[in-house]
Scaffold this active site. Structure first.
Site, mmCIF file in Angstrom:
data_model
loop_
_atom_site.group_PDB
_atom_site.id
_atom_site.type_symbol
_atom_site.label_atom_id
_atom_site.label_comp_id
_atom_site.label_asym_id
_atom_site.label_seq_id
_atom_site.Cartn_x
_atom_site.Cartn_y
_atom_site.Cartn_z
ATOM 1 N N GLY A 124 109.176 29.073 53.357
ATOM 2 C CA GLY A 124 110.225 28.929 53.641
ATOM 3 C C GLY A 124 110.321 30.543 54.471
ATOM 4 O O GLY A 124 111.746 31.517 53.747
ATOM 5 N N SER A 125 110.483 30.794 55.728
ATOM 6 C CA SER A 125 110.263 32.191 56.193
ATOM 7 C C SER A 125 111.177 32.186 56.938
ATOM 8 O O SER A 125 111.552 33.424 57.913
ATOM 9 C CB SER A 125 109.229 31.945 56.561
ATOM 10 O OG SER A 125 109.005 30.825 58.440
ATOM 11 N N GLU A 167 113.118 24.185 61.378
ATOM 12 C CA GLU A 167 113.896 24.193 61.886
ATOM 13 C C GLU A 167 114.045 22.779 63.277
ATOM 14 O O GLU A 167 112.897 22.653 63.756
ATOM 15 C CB GLU A 167 113.554 25.938 62.719
ATOM 16 C CG GLU A 167 113.855 26.291 62.037
ATOM 17 C CD GLU A 167 115.232 27.150 60.662
ATOM 18 O OE1 GLU A 167 116.149 26.254 61.312
ATOM 19 O OE2 GLU A 167 115.487 27.631 59.909
ATOM 20 N N ALA A 221 107.682 22.127 54.603
ATOM 21 C CA ALA A 221 106.509 22.477 53.798
ATOM 22 C C ALA A 221 106.508 21.274 52.230
ATOM 23 O O ALA A 221 105.395 21.216 52.080
ATOM 24 C CB ALA A 221 107.364 23.610 53.482
ATOM 25 N N ALA A 264 114.451 26.042 50.097
ATOM 26 C CA ALA A 264 115.641 25.837 49.555
ATOM 27 C C ALA A 264 116.324 24.766 49.962
ATOM 28 O O ALA A 264 116.680 24.758 51.662
ATOM 29 C CB ALA A 264 117.675 26.776 49.207
ATOM 30 N N TYR A 293 125.839 27.400 37.906
ATOM 31 C CA TYR A 293 124.144 27.610 38.569
ATOM 32 C C TYR A 293 123.314 27.881 37.489
ATOM 33 O O TYR A 293 122.457 26.857 37.447
ATOM 34 C CB TYR A 293 124.423 28.979 39.098
ATOM 35 C CG TYR A 293 123.012 29.189 39.877
ATOM 36 C CD1 TYR A 293 123.468 28.865 41.861
ATOM 37 C CD2 TYR A 293 122.211 29.611 39.963
ATOM 38 C CE1 TYR A 293 122.062 29.458 42.145
ATOM 39 C CE2 TYR A 293 121.025 29.924 40.550
ATOM 40 C CZ TYR A 293 120.748 29.694 41.704
ATOM 41 O OH TYR A 293 119.952 29.805 41.974
ATOM 42 N N VAL A 304 124.584 37.100 50.565
ATOM 43 C CA VAL A 304 125.664 35.950 50.965
ATOM 44 C C VAL A 304 124.239 35.280 52.085
ATOM 45 O O VAL A 304 123.268 35.690 52.915
ATOM 46 C CB VAL A 304 126.428 36.233 52.524
ATOM 47 C CG1 VAL A 304 127.126 35.202 53.179
ATOM 48 C CG2 VAL A 304 127.736 37.318 51.971
#
Length: 402
Positions: free
Chosen positions: A51-52, A78, A114, A143, A241, A281
């Site tokens: 998740g880089s 991506e 992943a 995520a 959450y 954010v």
């Protein structure tokens, strides 16, 4: 070559295009914000960041490269340029790879799912062929909206819902002219197998699968450490959450950490922890009802005392690499959120939350900062970038130096 002027066009907090020049400069800014490299006495440790390309995973990659000189592999998912620009994460990855090469860090980036075993195989092969067959650290920061189980082929979908009863909260939106509005939104509670589906995507199953996959190939070094990035957050957002479907997934992640910690300690003298990061954010957080309002108010209270993700991840890398001891809470979690959850800070945010209306919000929250942070996720509102000038959008995926 395909140069064009990229204008920011959005639907709410989602932008349709990304600016490659802004993404590149943003990565440069993050790198410069990292304290000077701590000498490692030779080649840096081998690390895998899953998740880089965005959020805390991007911060983990840049902080690891610039602070402790990691080398290794980043994994992300991506989309390249086509009718629209590439995703911001594509451009950020290209910029990160460029800086890594300039500073002599051997960092390879894999673009793929992943959750799949095919990507795990690709990463395992790279560890053997390029990094001597051993891995020192793994940071897990994923995520995602859905996950396909490699064993069964079942597809699970995560949802953002409260558990037990509907959740009504204030939320921050901007109208077509950019004026802020405070509205009330109600989210229906989880039903059926919503919780189980969300845990299957966002819990610890894939993290554990990565560790098992690499351990079965004897690729984990003695003293191997791994951290999964998590969040607890404020009582103001707890119902959607920490007490909601995502919270159930985070609890599963923490349970997985305890299982992995015992296993790695017994076999390798290693450690597994969750790292509880603080508010920021991110593309993921802006989708959660109430979070935009909360973060804007938090910034209104703290101003520059907020710690950016890259600063938090410097702290984590210092602990993972032994520059200072692991600082764990009673549940075995690294806590990087103390400044956010300080009672005085939370009291001040809660007071502003109660007072927040469409008429008062500009005096309570730092909306200029928040709007800029959202735009910066896509490479806009980055100082020093000429957004009227054409920019090359066909940026290739980085290939490793030979």
């Amino acid at each position: 070559m395909s140069e064009r002027v990229i204008a920011p066009k959005s639907r709410g907090f989602l932008f349709l295009d990304s600016h490659p020049g802004g993404c590149r400069r943003l990565v440069d800014e993050m790198w410069r914000a990292v304290p000077a490299l701590h000498a490692t006495g030779g080649e840096g440790p081998v690390a895998l960041v899953i998740g880089s390309s965005a959020g805390y995973g991007l911060a983990a990659t840049i902080a690891g490269l610039a602070r402790v000189g990691i080398r290794g592999i980043g994994v992300c998912f991506e989309k390249g340029p086509a009718r629209r620009t590439a995703t911001a994460g594509w451009y950020r990855t290209a910029a990160t790879a460029r800086l890594a090469q300039q500073h002599g860090r051997d960092m390879v980036f894999v673009n793929g799912d992943a959750f799949s075993d095919a990507v795990k195989e690709q990463v395992a092969d790279l560890i053997v062929e390029r990094f001597g067959g051993h891995l020192d650290h793994l940071v897990y920061s994923v995520a995602a909206p859905r996950r396909t189980d490699p064993d069964t082929g079942s597809v699970y979908a995560s949802v953002l819902k409260p558990v037990g009863s509907p959740y009504t909260t204030k939320t921050l939106v901007f109208d077509e002219s950019g004026a802020p509005e405070i509205k009330e939104v109600t989210t229906a509670p989880a039903e059926g197998d919503d919780v189980e589906q969300t845990v299957a995507v966002m819990g610890g199953a894939d993290w554990e699968r990565w560790i098992t996959f690499l351990a079965d190939r004897s690729l984990l070094a003695d003293g191997f450490t791994t951290a999964a990035l998590s969040y607890i957050g404020s009582p103001l957002t707890a119902a959607i959450y920490r007490q909601g479907t995502i919270g159930a997934a985070k609890a599963h992640l923490e349970s997985t950490a305890r299982t992995l910690d015992a296993r790695l300690g017994a076999t390798l003298g290693g450690r597994a922890v969750t790292s509880v990061n603080a508010a920021a954010v991110t593309q993921s957080s802006t989708a959660i009802p109430g979070i935009a309002l909360y973060v804007g108010l938090l910034r209104g209270v703290l101003g520059d005392a907020m710690v950016a993700p890259v600063g938090q991840l410097v702290d984590l890398w210092d602990q993972l690499t032994g520059l200072r001891p692991l600082d764990l809470d009673g549940e075995g979690r690294v806590r990087l959120d103390a400044w956010e959850l300080d009672p005085a800070v939370q009291d001040a945010v809660a007071e502003r939350w109660s007072a927040a209306t469409s008429h008062t919000i500009t005096g309570l929250a730092d909306l200029g900062w928040f709007s800029d942070e959202v735009r910066r996720l896509y490479g806009f509102s980055v100082p020093g970038v000429d957004y009227t000038a054409p920019v090359e959008v066909d940026v290739p995926w980085p290939t490793p130096a030979t």
